[in-house]
Design a protein around this motif. Structure first.
Motif, short mmCIF file in Angstrom:
data_model
loop_
_atom_site.label_atom_id
_atom_site.label_comp_id
_atom_site.label_asym_id
_atom_site.label_seq_id
_atom_site.Cartn_x
_atom_site.Cartn_y
_atom_site.Cartn_z
N SER A 177 31.57 24.81 45.67
CA SER A 177 32.81 24.21 46.17
C SER A 177 34.02 25.04 45.79
O SER A 177 35.09 24.91 46.39
N ASP A 178 33.87 25.91 44.80
CA ASP A 178 34.94 26.82 44.40
C ASP A 178 34.79 28.12 45.18
O ASP A 178 33.85 28.88 44.98
N GLY A 179 35.72 28.37 46.09
CA GLY A 179 35.65 29.56 46.93
C GLY A 179 35.67 30.86 46.16
O GLY A 179 35.23 31.90 46.66
N LYS A 180 36.18 30.83 44.93
CA LYS A 180 36.25 32.06 44.13
C LYS A 180 34.87 32.56 43.72
O LYS A 180 34.72 33.69 43.28
N ASN A 181 33.86 31.70 43.84
CA ASN A 181 32.52 32.07 43.38
C ASN A 181 31.69 32.80 44.44
O ASN A 181 30.55 33.18 44.17
N LYS A 182 32.23 32.97 45.63
CA LYS A 182 31.44 33.57 46.71
C LYS A 182 30.95 34.97 46.37
O LYS A 182 29.78 35.31 46.60
N LEU A 183 31.84 35.79 45.83
CA LEU A 183 31.45 37.16 45.50
C LEU A 183 30.40 37.16 44.39
O LEU A 183 29.42 37.91 44.44
N VAL A 184 30.61 36.30 43.39
CA VAL A 184 29.66 36.23 42.27
C VAL A 184 28.29 35.80 42.77
O VAL A 184 27.25 36.35 42.38
N ILE A 185 28.27 34.81 43.67
CA ILE A 185 27.00 34.32 44.22
C ILE A 185 26.30 35.44 44.99
O ILE A 185 25.08 35.61 44.90
N SER A 186 27.06 36.21 45.76
CA SER A 186 26.47 37.31 46.52
C SER A 186 25.83 38.34 45.60
O SER A 186 24.71 38.81 45.85
#
Length: 409
Positions: A177-186
């Protein structure tokens, strides 16, 4: 002395530069005056914020929570891990008064490199898309999947729902739900896939080493006549061994694989997969199987892709290892060698029954209407020679009909 300078041109240029400097100072003063007016209230303005994307679990009083648990193998060591995952999330959801358990979805003993075989995962995503889930809990990104494309595609699908469904990765402390985590998830998804690839390489190397030493425990699950005992040793199943001997005896005495298949079917003996009928392809595979003379041939197939796990026949792609006298033989080596000679020579094909004899077991039917009008229904048990013979007869009939029509004209 050097040539005199063009004083007039130089002074004009310097004057222009001074003007530009004055304009910059003027712009600075205008900006400062505007900011001062804003702060003093002389100018009125307001901020219009975009509508915030609220996740379902953030606005619901009672959050409908699902959990996903997975282990890649069914080995005893991972059975405990699997049960611990299930019990952990059961406790987490039960102890949170704001959580309402939807279901704990599980995939035990299934690799995370592909979504295709993960029935529990597929069911969870379907339920999420159907609006039954607000939040998904899982142990880590590697439990959620080990294929970066599958992970990111699934997360994007959940994020695009209305309202979107969030996924919480416990070990990494990440919530989608935190958009800032997208890069970390990738990045973590890519690492999970890389780890899976490295594990696959290590496992394959270990398997090939055991094959090279004749220590690899191959499966005999679908090999009629054999089973493994409690200690993993290959043993002969007496009842099924009779079927194997019957097949080899019949074949070496002149019967064709098709005739043997028909005989076993008529006798009511089920095939290795429990079917009520036998196919000649099954008979030929049994006749070719070196295990029945006590030998084993390793790496007949190989995995082409560590993500899809699709296998292919090993036709001079990778080395193979052939070990003699690996386990008890059902068929004597002399008889097995004779069967291979007959298979290679193809002499057994000459014993196929003529078409007239097959009419007793199947009546040829012609489709009289519909899209397939004019086509003939054939018996799937017929061999290629029988089908060719039937086609020759039909062609002969058609030629006679054409000749009759010409005479009538």
């Amino acid at each position: 002395m050097a040539k005199k300078l063009d004083a007039e041109r130089i002074e004009q240029a310097r004057h222009q530069e001074q003007k530009r400097s004055d304009r910059r100072e003027e712009q600075k003063r205008e900006i400062q005056d505007t900011i001062a007016k804003n702060r003093s209230g002389q100018r009125k303005g307001r901020v219009i914020m975009p509508e915030k994307k609220e996740y379902a679990y953030q606005e619901a009083r009672k959050v409908r929570v699902a959990a996903y648990c997975r282990v890649s193998t069914a080995e005893e060591a991972q059975v405990g891990s699997f049960e611990m995952q299930v019990q952990h999330f059961q406790s987490v959801i039960d102890n949170n008064p704001n959580y309402e358990l939807v279901k704990i979805y599980t995939d035990e003993g299934i690799s995370g490199t592909s979504v295709g075989k993960r029935k529990g995962f597929q069911e969870m995503i379907e339920d999420a898309c159907a609006g039954k889930i607000d939040l998904i809990l899982t142990k880590s990104i590697s439990r959620f999947g080990r294929n970066i494309v599958d992970i990111l595609t699934t997360l994007r699908t959940l994020s695009d729902l209305n309202p979107p469904v969030a996924v919480n990765f416990e070990s990494e402390g990440i919530n989608t739900s935190d958009g800032k985590n997208k890069l970390v998830i990738s990045i973590l998804s890519a690492l999970a896939e890389l780890e899976s690839q490295q594990k696959s390489i290590a496992i394959k190397e270990g398997i090939r080493y055991r094959m090279q030493e004749g220590l690899y425990k191959y499966s005999v699950k679908n090999t009629i006549g054999y089973y493994r005992d409690y200690s993993g040793r290959v043993k002969i199943e007496p009842a099924e061994a009779e079927i194997v001997r019957y097949i080899f005896d019949s074949f070496t005495e002149g019967a064709s694989p098709r005739e043997i298949a028909e005989s076993l079917t008529e006798q009511g003996i089920r095939s290795p997969k429990g079917m009520e009928y036998w196919r000649q392809a099954t008979i030929k595979n049994i006749l070719k199987n070196e295990k029945y003379c006590g030998d084993v041939r390793y790496q007949k197939t190989y995995s082409k892709d560590y993500l899809t796990h699709k296998t292919a026949k090993n036709n001079n792609i990778l080395p193979q290892w052939y070990w003699e006298n690996d386990h008890p033989a059902i068929i004597k080596r002399e008889q097995w060698n004779k069967a291979q000679e007959l298979l290679d020579a193809g002499n057994w094909r000459k014993s196929s029954k003529p078409l007239e004899a097959m009419k007793k077991k199947f009546t040829v039917a012609k489709v009289k209407s519909g899209v397939l009008r004019g086509y003939f229904l054939l018996d799937m048990m017929w061999s290629k020679e029988e089908r060719d013979q039937f086609i020759q007869i039909i062609n002969s009939i058609n030629e006679l009909d054409d000749g009759q029509e010409e005479r009538n004209e």
